[in-house]
Design an enzyme around this catalytic site. Structure first.
Site, PDB file in Angstrom:
ATOM      1  N   GLU A 153       3.863 -12.762   9.346  1.00 42.43           N
ATOM      2  CA  GLU A 153       3.215 -12.823   8.270  1.00 42.43           C
ATOM      3  C   GLU A 153       3.342 -13.840   7.342  1.00 42.43           C
ATOM      4  O   GLU A 153       2.599 -13.869   6.285  1.00 42.43           O
ATOM      5  CB  GLU A 153       4.038 -11.392   7.411  1.00 42.43           C
ATOM      6  CG  GLU A 153       3.857 -10.195   8.155  1.00 42.43           C
ATOM      7  CD  GLU A 153       4.538  -8.868   7.422  1.00 42.43           C
ATOM      8  OE1 GLU A 153       3.995  -7.968   7.293  1.00 42.43           O
ATOM      9  OE2 GLU A 153       5.540  -9.287   7.053  1.00 42.43           O
ATOM     10  N   ASP A 175      -2.940  -0.663   9.520  1.00 37.95           N
ATOM     11  CA  ASP A 175      -3.397   0.669  10.368  1.00 37.95           C
ATOM     12  C   ASP A 175      -3.772   1.407   9.158  1.00 37.95           C
ATOM     13  O   ASP A 175      -3.045   1.337   7.832  1.00 37.95           O
ATOM     14  CB  ASP A 175      -2.362   1.083  11.103  1.00 37.95           C
ATOM     15  CG  ASP A 175      -0.932   1.083  10.365  1.00 37.95           C
ATOM     16  OD1 ASP A 175      -0.358   2.393  10.240  1.00 37.95           O
ATOM     17  OD2 ASP A 175      -0.317  -0.162  10.304  1.00 37.95           O
TER      18      ASP A 175
END
Length: 231
Positions: A12, A198
């Site tokens: 990230e 997701d």
């Protein structure tokens, strides 16, 4: 202005780290701090580790040791808003714990004792996020409540619990409320800007692990544009 940027995992923060000029790296209490300039702005990029305790420790050090003026939380999140798809962006208006329960003492579900029920994102930082969004081609974003807990939410039962207690939730993840609470206690402005990896109740041809790099790319692009606007 010194800008603090927080991501939990190496994936990230990797793109942002690569763009930092004059990079210097230090490690303290399991947290990795990358300092330098990004798009001409002074930044401290923190890889905190996963979960609320790691995020709180890292944010405390980011503020107390590095004296940042604002905090941007980046990375991935699971989408709960039906309009979200993989790679879309979520911007926090407020952040809550979804796994805190001291309702026996008169607090709201998700409210920690002696803390506000919700941690409000900074209005100016939200406006900067909105402006950055206009510079990203065809990028869909949703603004609203982001909920945090020390669990990867992947069961229908847990999803139903969160929806029932936090009906306006747009996304869930594992660090933002700890970052927000720490910023609240230090009176440091924050905003959460994450990309969807997701989506609840939607089938995906890619797993979380497969889509994480793409989510990181999307959230990192947003953060870089925000940094340019803030400098």
């Amino acid at each position: 202005m010194k800008i603090g940027i927080i991501g939990a995992m190496e994936q990230e923060v990797a793109i942002l780290k690569e763009q930092i000029n004059g990079l210097a790296t230090t490690i303290k209490a399991g947290c990795t701090f990358h300092t330098g300039t990004l798009n001409g702005a002074e930044v401290v990029l923190l890889q905190s580790g996963i979960g609320k305790v790691a995020a709180a420790v890292g944010t405390t050090l980011l503020i107390s040791d590095h004296n940042v003026d604002v905090v941007l939380n980046t990375g991935s999140a699971g989408g709960f808003d039906s309009s979200l798809n993989l790679g879309d962006v979520v911007i926090s208006t407020e952040v809550r714990h979804h796994d805190a329960d001291v309702t026996a003492f008169g607090y709201e579900m998700g409210q920690m004792a002696q803390q506000p029920a919700a941690f409000k994102a900074d209005e100016k930082l939200m406006a900067v996020a909105e402006k950055a969004l206009t510079q990203m081609e065809d990028k869909h974003a949703v603004r609203g409540l982001i909920c945090t807990g020390d669990a990867f939410v992947c069961t229908p039962e847990r999803q139903a619990f969160i929806r029932s207690h936090f009906p306006s939730v747009i996304a869930v993840e594992m660090e933002a409320s700890a970052i927000a609470q720490t910023c609240h206690q230090f009176s440091v402005p924050f905003v959460v800007v994450r990309a969807i990896s997701d989506v609840a109740d939607k089938e995906s041809p890619m797993s979380f692990e497969e889509f994480l790099p793409l989510a990181a790319e999307s959230s990192s692009e947003m953060v870089m544009k925000m940094v340019t606007l803030l400098k």
